[in-house]
Design a protein around this motif. Structure first.
Motif, PDB file in Angstrom:
ATOM      1  N   GLN A 129      36.593   3.355   7.175  1.00 32.19           N
ATOM      2  CA  GLN A 129      37.602   3.848   6.373  1.00 32.19           C
ATOM      3  C   GLN A 129      37.084   4.720   5.237  1.00 32.19           C
ATOM      4  N   SER A 130      36.125   4.512   4.503  1.00 29.99           N
ATOM      5  CA  SER A 130      35.188   5.288   3.314  1.00 29.99           C
ATOM      6  C   SER A 130      34.648   6.548   3.959  1.00 29.99           C
TER       7      SER A 130
ATOM      8  N   THR B 195      27.511   9.025  -0.112  1.00 28.56           N
ATOM      9  CA  THR B 195      26.533   8.123   0.266  1.00 28.56           C
ATOM     10  C   THR B 195      26.436   6.777  -0.794  1.00 28.56           C
ATOM     11  N   GLU B 196      26.633   7.111  -1.999  1.00 28.34           N
ATOM     12  CA  GLU B 196      26.206   6.145  -3.034  1.00 28.34           C
ATOM     13  C   GLU B 196      27.261   5.174  -2.972  1.00 28.34           C
ATOM     14  N   GLU B 197      28.473   5.528  -2.631  1.00 28.38           N
ATOM     15  CA  GLU B 197      29.767   4.402  -2.758  1.00 28.38           C
ATOM     16  C   GLU B 197      29.493   3.684  -1.353  1.00 28.38           C
ATOM     17  N   LEU B 198      29.275   4.250  -0.350  1.00 28.41           N
ATOM     18  CA  LEU B 198      28.834   3.713   0.913  1.00 28.41           C
ATOM     19  C   LEU B 198      27.706   2.574   0.621  1.00 28.41           C
TER      20      LEU B 198
ATOM     21  N   HIS C 266      25.902   9.317   7.124  1.00 24.36           N
ATOM     22  CA  HIS C 266      24.884  10.355   5.964  1.00 24.36           C
ATOM     23  C   HIS C 266      24.457  11.268   6.945  1.00 24.36           C
ATOM     24  N   GLU C 267      23.451  10.994   7.661  1.00 25.47           N
ATOM     25  CA  GLU C 267      22.763  11.916   8.449  1.00 25.47           C
ATOM     26  C   GLU C 267      23.744  13.116   9.075  1.00 25.47           C
TER      27      GLU C 267
END
Length: 423
Positions: free
Chosen positions: A36-37, A44-47, A167-168
Motif C-alpha cells: 500500500q505504501s 524510500t526512507e518511509e518504506l 526503489h529501483e
C-alpha cells in the motif's frame, strides 16, 4: 487424566500453532502495509522505517545491517551504502561491500569464526535481473517460538526484495522522466539551432555559396551565416561554440543576435571581431568560448579579408593549389581584450573555391579511432575543389566522411560552408 509429559507436549504444540498463526498474520500485514505504501508512492526512507519496525519490533531481530546499491542519475555509476542499521558495531557500516559480498549469491549462515561478521547469524542477498541490489545481515534472534531459518528468513528476503525493487523501479521511472526531459531539451535546442541558419543562399554574379549541416544526436553549437554588407561586399562566417545542448544553442543564438546588430554599424573587421569577443566574454563569463572564421569578399578588388579566431582553418583552392586561412586571433570569449588580432588578406582568382568547416568534420573517426583530420580535408580539396557544383562538392565530402566513420554516427555536428568566386 493427561500426564505431565502430555501436557507439556500439548502446550508446546499450542505455542507452535500460535506462533505460526502470529507469523502468518504478521506476514500478511507487513506485505499489505508495504505494498500500500509503494502504491501511495511514499519515500524510500518511509518504506525502510516500516521494514525496520517489522524486523525489530514484530520479528524480534536484535541486529540488522542493510546495504543497498545506489545508481547515479545517469545510470552509469553504482555505489553501495548502509541504508539501515541497528544493534551492531557501527564500524560495520563502512564495510567494502563489493570485496566482502560480491561472491554471495544465495542466503548463507555466517560462521562464528568470521571475525568481521560474527555478530550476525545470516546474510540474505537480494538480486534483480542478475544484479545485486541489496545485502541484509541479521542476527540476535529473540523470539524462541519462531522458526527463523525456515519461516522468518524467506519472509525477510521477500519484503526486502519488494522494497528494494520498488526503489529501483522508482529510480528507473525518474531516469525515464529525466531522459524524456533531456530529449525535449535537445529537440528545443535543435529547433533553436536550425532557426539560426539562413533560409536561402544569396544570388550574385560574382560568387556562389552553398552550406550543409549534419546534426549530431546531442545538439552542438555550430553556426554559419552570410550577408551582403553592400552591393560589392559579402560577409560570411562559420562558428562553433564549446559545449552542447540548450546552453550552447542559447549562447549561439545570442551571438547571432549580436553579430546581426553589430553588422548594421559595421566599420572594420578588426572592430567587429573585438566587439564580438567582448559580448561573448560578457555573456559566458569565460566559461564557454566560440571559435569563429569570418571573411569579407570585395567584388571590386577581388580581395578576401578575414580573421580566424581559433577555428579549424578554411581551405581556399584554385587550379588544385590550396592554402589554409590561419591568420587571426584566439577563440572568442577566452581573453578580454584579445591578446592579439591580425587581419588576413588574400587575392582571389577566378573560380577560387573556399571551404569552411567545423571540427565535427575533422574529428570523424574510424573504428581504429583515427580521425579524418585537416590533412584529409586538405587532400580532398586538392583533388576535388574544381567540382562543378558546390552541392556535389559537399555531398561527396560527406560521403567520404561517412565511409571513413564506417557509417557510424559522427561524434559532433558537421557544418560545411563553401564559396566560389567568379571574375
Amino acid at each position: 487424566m493427561a500426564s505431565e509429559e502430555e501436557v507439556t507436549r500439548d502446550l508446546l504444540l499450542s505455542n507452535k500453532i500460535i506462533a505460526e498463526l502470529y507469523l502468518r498474520e504478521l506476514q500478511l500485514n507487513a506485505v499489505l502495509e508495504i505494498t500500500q505504501s509503494i502504491n501511495q508512492n511514499v519515500k524510500t526512507e518511509e518504506l525502510l522505517s516500516i521494514y525496520e519496525h517489522f524486523l525489530k519490533d514484530e520479528l524480534k531481530i536484535g541486529k540488522l545491517l542493510l546495504f543497498t546499491r545506489h545508481t547515479s542519475d545517469h545510470g552509469n555509476i553504482h555505489t553501495w551504502r548502509c541504508s539501515l542499521f541497528y544493534g551492531a558495531n557501527p564500524e560495520l557500516k563502512e564495510i567494502d561491500v563489493i570485496n566482502v559480498f560480491s561472491e554471495i549469491k544465495y542466503p548463507r549462515d555466517i560462521s562464528p569464526k568470521d571475525k568481521l561478521l560474527n555478530e550476525f547469524s545470516t546474510i540474505l542477498p537480494v538480486f534483480h535481473k542478475q544484479h545485486a541490489l541489496a545485502y541484509v545481515l541479521i542476527g540476535d534472534y529473540q523470539n524462541k517460538d519462531l522458526n527463523y531459518n525456515d519461516d522468518v528468513l524467506p519472509f525477510i528476503q521477500l519484503i526486502t526484495n519488494i522494497i528494494i525493487v520498488a526503489h529501483e523501479n522508482k529510480r528507473f521511472a525518474k531516469e525515464q522522466l529525466r531522459q524524456a526531459g533531456v530529449r525535449k531539451e535537445m529537440e528545443l535546442a535543435a529547433k533553436m539551432q536550425t532557426m539560426l541558419f539562413p533560409k536561402a543562399f544569396p544570388e550574385h554574379q560574382s560568387f556562389e555559396i552553398f552550406a550543409s549541416y549534419l546534426p549530431h544526436h546531442e545538439v552542438g553549437g555550430d553556426y554559419y551565416d552570410y550577408f551582403m554588407l553592400n552591393d560589392k561586399e559579402l560577409l560570411f562566417c562559420v562558428a562553433d561554440i564549446s559545449g552542447k545542448g540548450v546552453s550552447a544553442a542559447l549562447l549561439m543564438s545570442n551571438f547571432q543576435a549580436n553579430l546581426h546588430a553589430l553588422i548594421k554599424h559595421f566599420s572594420t573587421l578588426h572592430k567587429l571581431v573585438s566587439d564580438l569577443n567582448s559580448t561573448v566574454m560578457e555573456i559566458a563569463n569565460g566559461e564557454k568560448h566560440i571559435s569563429l572564421f569570418i571573411g569579407i569578399i570585395n567584388t571590386e578588388t577581388h580581395v578576401l579579408t578575414y580573421v580566424n579566431a581559433g577555428h579549424p582553418p578554411p581551405i581556399v583552392c584554385n587550379n588544385n593549389e590550396c592554402e589554409q586561412l590561419i591568420t587571426g586571433t584566439t577563440g572568442l570569449g577566452m581573453f578580454e581584450p584579445l591578446p592579439f588580432l591580425s587581419i588576413g588578406y588574400l587575392q582571389l582568382k577566378n573560380q577560387s573555391t573556399i571551404l569552411c568547416y567545423t571540427d565535427g568534420a575533422v574529428e570523424a573517426e574510424n573504428r581504429k579511432e583515427e580521425q579524418f583530420g585537416m590533412e584529409g580535408i586538405n587532400n580532398y580539396m586538392i583533388a576535388h575543389s574544381g567540382t562543378k557544383s558546390l552541392q556535389t562538392l559537399h555531398s561527396n565530402l560527406i560521403n567520404i566522411l561517412k565511409n571513413h566513420s564506417d557509417f557510424r554516427p559522427f561524434t559532433d555536428d558537421v557544418s560545411l560552408l563553401s564559396c566560389r568566386y567568379k571574375i
